[in-house]
Design a protein around this motif. Structure first.
Motif, mmCIF file in Angstrom:
data_model
loop_
_atom_site.group_PDB
_atom_site.id
_atom_site.type_symbol
_atom_site.label_atom_id
_atom_site.label_comp_id
_atom_site.label_asym_id
_atom_site.label_seq_id
_atom_site.Cartn_x
_atom_site.Cartn_y
_atom_site.Cartn_z
ATOM 1 N N PHE A 188 5.659 -0.895 -10.099
ATOM 2 C CA PHE A 188 4.464 -0.617 -10.887
ATOM 3 C C PHE A 188 3.732 0.620 -10.381
ATOM 4 N N ASN A 189 3.305 1.457 -11.324
ATOM 5 C CA ASN A 189 2.505 2.651 -11.020
ATOM 6 C C ASN A 189 3.216 3.606 -10.068
ATOM 7 N N GLY A 190 4.555 3.685 -10.207
ATOM 8 C CA GLY A 190 5.331 4.636 -9.423
ATOM 9 C C GLY A 190 5.671 4.208 -8.019
ATOM 10 N N HIS A 191 5.305 2.971 -7.658
ATOM 11 C CA HIS A 191 5.597 2.482 -6.305
ATOM 12 C C HIS A 191 7.062 2.064 -6.194
ATOM 13 N N THR A 192 7.672 2.331 -5.063
ATOM 14 C CA THR A 192 9.028 1.859 -4.787
ATOM 15 C C THR A 192 8.970 0.804 -3.695
ATOM 16 N N PRO A 193 9.369 -0.441 -3.986
ATOM 17 C CA PRO A 193 9.290 -1.501 -2.982
ATOM 18 C C PRO A 193 10.140 -1.188 -1.750
ATOM 19 N N THR A 194 9.607 -1.532 -0.580
ATOM 20 C CA THR A 194 10.329 -1.353 0.677
ATOM 21 C C THR A 194 10.170 -2.614 1.510
ATOM 22 N N ALA A 195 10.781 -2.605 2.693
ATOM 23 C CA ALA A 195 10.656 -3.756 3.595
ATOM 24 C C ALA A 195 9.201 -4.009 3.981
ATOM 25 N N ALA A 196 8.382 -2.977 3.912
ATOM 26 C CA ALA A 196 6.966 -3.135 4.254
ATOM 27 C C ALA A 196 6.207 -3.988 3.235
ATOM 28 N N ASP A 197 6.831 -4.235 2.090
ATOM 29 C CA ASP A 197 6.194 -5.046 1.048
ATOM 30 C C ASP A 197 6.536 -6.529 1.166
ATOM 31 N N ALA A 198 7.129 -6.926 2.267
ATOM 32 C CA ALA A 198 7.570 -8.321 2.402
ATOM 33 C C ALA A 198 6.421 -9.314 2.316
ATOM 34 N N TRP A 199 5.201 -8.880 2.672
ATOM 35 C CA TRP A 199 4.041 -9.777 2.630
ATOM 36 C C TRP A 199 3.563 -10.041 1.204
ATOM 37 N N LYS A 200 3.984 -9.201 0.272
ATOM 38 C CA LYS A 200 3.508 -9.316 -1.106
ATOM 39 C C LYS A 200 4.231 -10.431 -1.868
ATOM 40 N N ILE A 201 3.633 -10.847 -2.968
ATOM 41 C CA ILE A 201 4.336 -11.713 -3.913
ATOM 42 C C ILE A 201 5.587 -10.971 -4.373
ATOM 43 N N GLN A 202 6.697 -11.678 -4.496
ATOM 44 C CA GLN A 202 7.935 -11.077 -4.983
ATOM 45 C C GLN A 202 8.137 -11.456 -6.457
ATOM 46 N N PRO A 203 8.803 -10.598 -7.233
ATOM 47 C CA PRO A 203 9.015 -10.914 -8.652
ATOM 48 C C PRO A 203 9.656 -12.278 -8.878
ATOM 49 N N GLU A 204 10.573 -12.668 -7.988
ATOM 50 C CA GLU A 204 11.230 -13.965 -8.157
ATOM 51 C C GLU A 204 10.265 -15.131 -7.965
ATOM 52 N N ASP A 205 9.162 -14.889 -7.241
ATOM 53 C CA ASP A 205 8.156 -15.940 -7.070
ATOM 54 C C ASP A 205 7.468 -16.242 -8.404
ATOM 55 N N VAL A 227 -2.603 -16.148 -8.614
ATOM 56 C CA VAL A 227 -1.553 -16.112 -7.595
ATOM 57 C C VAL A 227 -1.834 -14.936 -6.664
ATOM 58 N N ARG A 228 -1.813 -15.191 -5.384
ATOM 59 C CA ARG A 228 -2.093 -14.111 -4.438
ATOM 60 C C ARG A 228 -1.187 -14.249 -3.208
ATOM 61 N N PRO A 229 -0.957 -13.163 -2.490
ATOM 62 C CA PRO A 229 -0.211 -13.277 -1.234
ATOM 63 C C PRO A 229 -0.894 -14.261 -0.288
ATOM 64 N N ALA A 230 -0.108 -15.097 0.379
ATOM 65 C CA ALA A 230 -0.683 -16.127 1.257
ATOM 66 C C ALA A 230 -1.444 -15.492 2.424
ATOM 67 N N VAL A 231 -0.845 -14.465 3.033
ATOM 68 C CA VAL A 231 -1.501 -13.822 4.194
ATOM 69 C C VAL A 231 -1.347 -12.309 4.060
ATOM 70 N N PRO A 232 -2.272 -11.659 3.379
ATOM 71 C CA PRO A 232 -2.204 -10.198 3.292
ATOM 72 C C PRO A 232 -2.518 -9.558 4.630
ATOM 73 N N PRO A 233 -2.145 -8.288 4.805
ATOM 74 C CA PRO A 233 -2.384 -7.625 6.101
ATOM 75 C C PRO A 233 -3.843 -7.692 6.557
ATOM 76 N N SER A 234 -4.781 -7.642 5.613
ATOM 77 C CA SER A 234 -6.191 -7.653 5.978
ATOM 78 C C SER A 234 -6.634 -8.979 6.590
ATOM 79 N N ALA A 235 -5.827 -10.035 6.371
ATOM 80 C CA ALA A 235 -6.183 -11.359 6.895
ATOM 81 C C ALA A 235 -5.524 -11.667 8.231
ATOM 82 N N ARG A 236 -4.634 -10.795 8.654
ATOM 83 C CA ARG A 236 -3.914 -11.047 9.896
ATOM 84 C C ARG A 236 -4.780 -10.701 11.103
ATOM 85 N N LYS A 237 -4.676 -11.540 12.143
ATOM 86 C CA LYS A 237 -5.460 -11.326 13.357
ATOM 87 C C LYS A 237 -4.595 -10.727 14.450
#
Length: 237
Positions: A188-205, A227-237
């Motif tokens: 979406f919006n020109g983004h290319t998914p990478t391994a860094a996107d593992a925290w995000k919701i995946q299309p198969e979800d 529906v939201r990511p369970a633990v986004p980077p901003s929530a990590r301690k």
């Protein structure tokens, strides 16, 4: 007889994830896109999944006649339509003082009018099958943000539209759910998914969610699902 599904914007991202999940569930799937090359690539991939059938249709959701023709192709091929997933969408993000009329119109025409065209075209077939409509909105349909005027407006509109048609159509035993994802790992919006996107919701979800919802006891309707990511980077301690 196998159930049948129609998915707009089904060649990539969330649409493709939903198509994959439904095929694995034994549902015949038709997908649309505006680009034939994207459809051809998606068709090759989808035909490797399960034993249900795949139909690809070039259609522009901004055009009601295109959507009416696409739905008719589904009914002509399989004799019925059970699930309609209005997924096609676009994002243009800029401050209102810099936003062009072209970008505003593109977002509203695809994200709002496009959903109307898809749903309107599908209703006659869904009345016969007592089918299910899914609209793919976004958490942007409840949470506004800077530079999101067009996108927020479109997704707020889809949430309201979906809840209203849910009331319009329930007397026909047609169910309506709007799914509102947060960050999803897509193109979406020109983004290319990478391994860094593992925290995000995946299309198969999202695909699994659609399958789960169509199998829910028909007496129960989750009409709006956030529906939201369970633990986004901003929530990590």
């Amino acid at each position: 007889m196998k159930k049948t599904a129609y998915i707009t914007g089904g060649s990539k991202g969330i649409g493709l994830g939903i198509a994959e999940a439904l095929l694995k569930d034994g549902v015949n799937v038709a997908i649309t896109a505006r680009t034939q090359n994207d459809l051809n690539e998606a068709e090759k991939h989808l035909k490797t999944i399960g034993d249900a059938e795949v139909l690809v249709i070039k259609s522009d959701v901004r055009n009601l006649a295109d959507e009416e023709n696409a739905i008719q192709q589904v009914v002509d091929k399989w004799g019925q339509l059970d699930y309609c997933i209005a997924n096609a969408g676009v994002g243009k993000f800029s401050s209102i003082d810099e936003m062009s009329e072209e970008d505003w119109n593109a977002v509203i025409d695809i994200n709002v009018t496009g959903v109307f065209n898809t749903v309107k075209s599908a209703i006659p077939a869904l009345k016969k099958s007592k089918g299910y409509i899914f609209t793919i909105a976004s958490l942007a349909g409840t949470n506004y943000f800077e530079k999101g005027a067009a996108y927020n407006a479109s997704k707020f509109a889809i949430v309201g539209f979906s809840q209203a048609i849910m009331l319009d159509l329930r007397s026909y035993d047609i169910k309506v759910t709007t799914i509102m994802p947060g960050s999803v790992a897509t193109y979406f919006n020109g983004h290319t998914p990478t391994a860094a996107d593992a925290w995000k919701i995946q299309p198969e979800d999202i695909g699994q969610m659609v399958v789960d919802l169509v199998h829910m006891n028909p007496r129960t309707l989750p009409s709006k699902v956030e529906v939201r990511p369970a633990v986004p980077p901003s929530a990590r301690k």
